[in-house]
Design a protein around this motif. Structure first.
Motif, short mmCIF file in Angstrom:
data_model
loop_
_atom_site.label_atom_id
_atom_site.label_comp_id
_atom_site.label_asym_id
_atom_site.label_seq_id
_atom_site.Cartn_x
_atom_site.Cartn_y
_atom_site.Cartn_z
N TYR A 248 0.84 -1.20 0.00
CA TYR A 248 0.00 0.00 0.00
C TYR A 248 0.88 1.24 0.00
CZ TYR A 248 -4.01 -2.99 0.85
OH TYR A 248 -4.99 -3.95 0.73
N ASP A 249 0.88 1.93 -1.11
CA ASP A 249 1.77 3.08 -1.30
C ASP A 249 1.51 4.19 -0.30
OD1 ASP A 249 3.67 4.74 -2.92
OD2 ASP A 249 1.85 5.93 -3.22
N ASN A 250 0.26 4.43 0.03
CA ASN A 250 -0.08 5.58 0.88
C ASN A 250 0.07 5.30 2.38
OD1 ASN A 250 -2.35 3.80 0.67
ND2 ASN A 250 -3.62 5.37 1.63
N LEU A 251 0.21 4.02 2.76
CA LEU A 251 0.30 3.68 4.18
C LEU A 251 1.77 3.60 4.59
CD1 LEU A 251 -2.56 1.05 4.49
CD2 LEU A 251 -2.61 3.49 5.02
N ILE A 252 2.32 4.77 4.90
CA ILE A 252 3.74 4.87 5.25
C ILE A 252 3.94 6.01 6.25
CG2 ILE A 252 4.16 6.28 3.20
CD1 ILE A 252 7.02 5.14 3.15
N ASP A 253 4.72 5.74 7.27
CA ASP A 253 5.15 6.78 8.21
C ASP A 253 6.58 7.14 7.82
OD1 ASP A 253 6.26 8.18 10.41
OD2 ASP A 253 4.83 7.27 11.79
N GLN A 254 6.72 8.20 7.06
CA GLN A 254 8.01 8.55 6.47
C GLN A 254 9.08 8.82 7.53
OE1 GLN A 254 8.14 8.45 2.85
NE2 GLN A 254 10.22 8.03 3.59
N ASP A 255 8.69 9.40 8.65
CA ASP A 255 9.67 9.68 9.71
C ASP A 255 10.27 8.40 10.26
OD1 ASP A 255 9.27 12.39 9.47
OD2 ASP A 255 7.82 12.52 11.11
N ILE A 256 9.42 7.40 10.53
CA ILE A 256 9.91 6.12 11.05
C ILE A 256 10.76 5.41 10.01
CG2 ILE A 256 9.18 3.80 11.75
CD1 ILE A 256 6.84 5.07 13.20
N VAL A 257 10.32 5.44 8.76
CA VAL A 257 11.07 4.79 7.68
C VAL A 257 12.45 5.42 7.53
CG1 VAL A 257 11.14 4.42 5.18
CG2 VAL A 257 9.01 4.06 6.43
N ASN A 258 12.51 6.74 7.52
CA ASN A 258 13.80 7.43 7.39
C ASN A 258 14.72 7.15 8.57
OD1 ASN A 258 12.89 8.54 5.01
ND2 ASN A 258 12.33 10.51 5.92
N LYS A 259 14.13 7.01 9.74
CA LYS A 259 14.92 6.77 10.95
C LYS A 259 15.44 5.34 11.02
CE LYS A 259 14.18 6.19 15.89
NZ LYS A 259 13.15 6.13 16.94
N LEU A 260 14.58 4.36 10.71
CA LEU A 260 14.95 2.96 10.91
C LEU A 260 15.63 2.30 9.72
CD1 LEU A 260 11.80 1.59 12.83
CD2 LEU A 260 13.92 2.54 13.76
N ALA A 261 15.34 2.76 8.51
CA ALA A 261 15.93 2.12 7.32
C ALA A 261 16.34 3.15 6.28
CB ALA A 261 14.94 1.12 6.73
N PRO A 262 17.23 4.07 6.63
CA PRO A 262 17.59 5.14 5.70
C PRO A 262 18.34 4.66 4.46
CG PRO A 262 19.04 5.15 7.62
CD PRO A 262 17.94 4.18 7.92
N ASP A 263 19.01 3.52 4.55
CA ASP A 263 19.87 3.07 3.45
C ASP A 263 19.25 1.98 2.58
OD1 ASP A 263 21.91 4.77 4.43
OD2 ASP A 263 22.46 3.25 5.91
N VAL A 264 18.00 1.66 2.85
CA VAL A 264 17.34 0.56 2.12
C VAL A 264 16.50 1.13 0.98
CG1 VAL A 264 15.70 -1.35 2.31
CG2 VAL A 264 17.27 -0.87 4.20
N LYS A 265 16.60 0.48 -0.18
CA LYS A 265 15.80 0.88 -1.34
C LYS A 265 14.34 0.49 -1.11
CE LYS A 265 15.01 1.98 -5.74
NZ LYS A 265 15.08 3.37 -6.23
N LYS A 266 13.43 1.47 -1.18
CA LYS A 266 12.01 1.20 -0.97
C LYS A 266 11.27 1.15 -2.30
CE LYS A 266 13.42 3.08 3.07
NZ LYS A 266 14.69 3.85 3.25
N LEU A 267 10.45 0.13 -2.44
CA LEU A 267 9.62 -0.04 -3.64
C LEU A 267 8.17 -0.18 -3.20
CD1 LEU A 267 11.85 -2.76 -5.35
CD2 LEU A 267 11.86 -0.31 -5.83
N THR A 268 7.25 0.09 -4.08
CA THR A 268 5.83 0.01 -3.71
C THR A 268 4.96 -0.27 -4.92
OG1 THR A 268 4.05 1.20 -2.58
CG2 THR A 268 5.45 2.49 -4.02
N PHE A 269 3.79 -0.83 -4.64
CA PHE A 269 2.77 -0.97 -5.68
C PHE A 269 2.02 0.35 -5.76
CE2 PHE A 269 -1.67 -1.81 -6.89
CZ PHE A 269 -1.45 -2.33 -8.16
N LYS A 270 2.06 0.95 -6.92
CA LYS A 270 1.40 2.24 -7.12
C LYS A 270 0.60 2.18 -8.40
CE LYS A 270 2.57 7.12 -6.52
NZ LYS A 270 3.68 8.08 -6.29
N HIS A 271 -0.66 2.55 -8.32
CA HIS A 271 -1.53 2.48 -9.49
C HIS A 271 -2.49 3.67 -9.46
CE1 HIS A 271 -4.31 0.92 -12.52
NE2 HIS A 271 -3.43 -0.03 -12.78
N SER A 272 -2.70 4.29 -10.61
CA SER A 272 -3.57 5.48 -10.68
C SER A 272 -5.01 5.16 -10.30
CB SER A 272 -3.52 6.07 -12.09
OG SER A 272 -3.95 5.12 -13.06
#
Length: 402
Positions: free
Chosen positions: A38-62
């Motif tokens: 789910y592309d929209n279900l993300i807490d960017q602050d937590i993601v940046n803090k816990l996994a800053p060096d990991v490539k993130k991918l997502t399912f995104k559809h118009s």
């Protein structure tokens, strides 16, 4: 090794924070991709803090909102088909081929059911870590999953290894799921790792003074999600019954439920509702003892955090908690309170709290034991165990393909 880790969302939650921390640690020596459904279900602050060096991918559809509504409609009329999942499968296949993925590591059942089919079709090893949803869904299958028990059997049958994080989960798969699957399920127990650094023990100094707690007072504390099942009301009742003048209770969390408890108990000058914290370690460093009188749990991250901070634990006898605070020599880093029906007795919890106030030798011994018990959750050990499992499954598959 090129590794794809799949999750449903990247918001605050046990499965999500494990995936983030684990992916970050794994990325030191491997190429890791973290894929969310789910592309929209993300807490960017937590993601940046816990996994800053990991490539993130997502399912995104118009048309994602339409896809969700269409799938929901099919589900309501009992049709087992998901157009959205079909598109995710196609996208995952492209991702796996593009990045030459060698192992897929899935988390959470709704993700596992899709991911295992894709990995299996591409002849790539698939490893699944079990979180709380499997057992919860078994007891009360969500309306969004038709024929859950059939689906779990199908999923498990094509999974190369299932990693459990507690003895309770192992027993569940052996007793409930194995009879549904013709092949022997490959079960492994690996504790979730936690990336702890000694410098974290210095964080948060002075916080309790900011909420007017005298430095000499004895502080009980609790950190968890703000839901009733975690036992917030029991902790409050036990503390009030304790009635010790030089003690305080710090409660770290946020929800409407906690707001209601604050409205009822906020007048108590020694009970402190401090709200949500993105850095719970800062508050835990100000506790003397950590509490978690929850009704159900598996491997609570907060127990690991209490231990790494050298805090004795008082918690309910659920999930893996008893083993979490145990040492190999039979000693412990805290005390376990049994469930009374489906809840911890506030009277029993109060008695365990009183023990630490009355017996400072026991308190100091359990504080020392906490640091020792924490070592079983060392992230390096967790990563090493998973990498060994990945290699084993990869080699087995390569041998079969010769």
């Amino acid at each position: 090794m090129n590794i794809l880790i799949t999750v449903e969302t990247l918001v605050t939650g046990g499965a999500e924070t494990f995936a983030l921390r684990f992916a970050q640690a794994l990325s030191k020596d491997h190429k890791v991709f973290l894929y969310r459904f789910y592309d929209n279900l993300i807490d960017q602050d937590i993601v940046n803090k816990l996994a800053p060096d990991v490539k993130k991918l997502t399912f995104k559809h118009s048309l994602d909102e339409f896809l969700r509504k269409f799938d929901s409609l099919l589900n309501k009329i009992n049709i087992e088909h998901s157009l959205r999942n079909l598109l995710i499968k196609k996208h995952l296949k492209k991702i796996i081929k593009k990045h030459n993925i060698q192992v897929v590591h899935s988390n959470q059942f709704k993700v596992d059911y899709v991911t295992t089919e894709v990995a299996n079709s591409l002849n790539i090893p698939i490893v699944t870590t079990i979180h709380g949803d499997y057992l919860r869904f078994w007891e009360e299958p969500p309306k969004s999953i038709i024929s859950f028990k059939t689906k779990i059997a199908e999923c498990v049958a094509i999974t190369d290894a299932i990693v459990c994080i507690s003895d309770y989960q192992l027993a569940f798969f052996q007793e409930k799921i194995q009879p549904l699957v013709s092949k022997k399920i490959n079960l492994v127990k690996i504790y979730n790792g936690y990336p702890f650094y000694p410098a974290l023990l210095q964080n948060g100094r002075g916080l309790k003074q900011k909420i007017n707690i005298p430095p000499e007072n004895f502080v009980f504390g609790m950190v968890s999600r703000g839901i009733p099942g975690k036992g917030w009301d029991v902790a409050i009742e036990a503390f009030i019954k304790l009635a010790e003048p030089n003690t305080n209770l710090i409660l770290v969390g946020h929800s409407d439920y906690l707001n209601s408890l604050k409205a009822m108990n906020g007048h108590h000058k020694n009970i402190h509702f401090v709200g949500y914290s993105s850095e719970p370690i800062n508050w835990i460093n100000n506790f003397d003892v950590g509490l978690l009188p929850s009704n159900s749990d598996n491997l609570p991250t907060v127990i690991i955090e209490y231990l790494f901070c050298g805090k004795p634990v008082i918690a309910s006898d659920v999930g893996e908690i008893k083993n979490m605070i145990a040492l190999p020599n039979g000693n412990a880093a805290g005390n376990i309170v049994p469930l009374n029906g489906n809840k911890v007795s506030s009277e029993l919890l109060k008695n365990e709290m009183q023990r630490y106030i009355n017996d400072k030798t026991l308190f100091r011994e359990h504080a020392k034991n906490a640091l020792l018990a924490a070592q079983k959750f060392n992230m390096d050990n967790c990563v090493s165990s998973y990498v060994d499992l990945y290699n084993k499954k990869k080699n087995q598959l390569e041998t079969l393909n010769l």
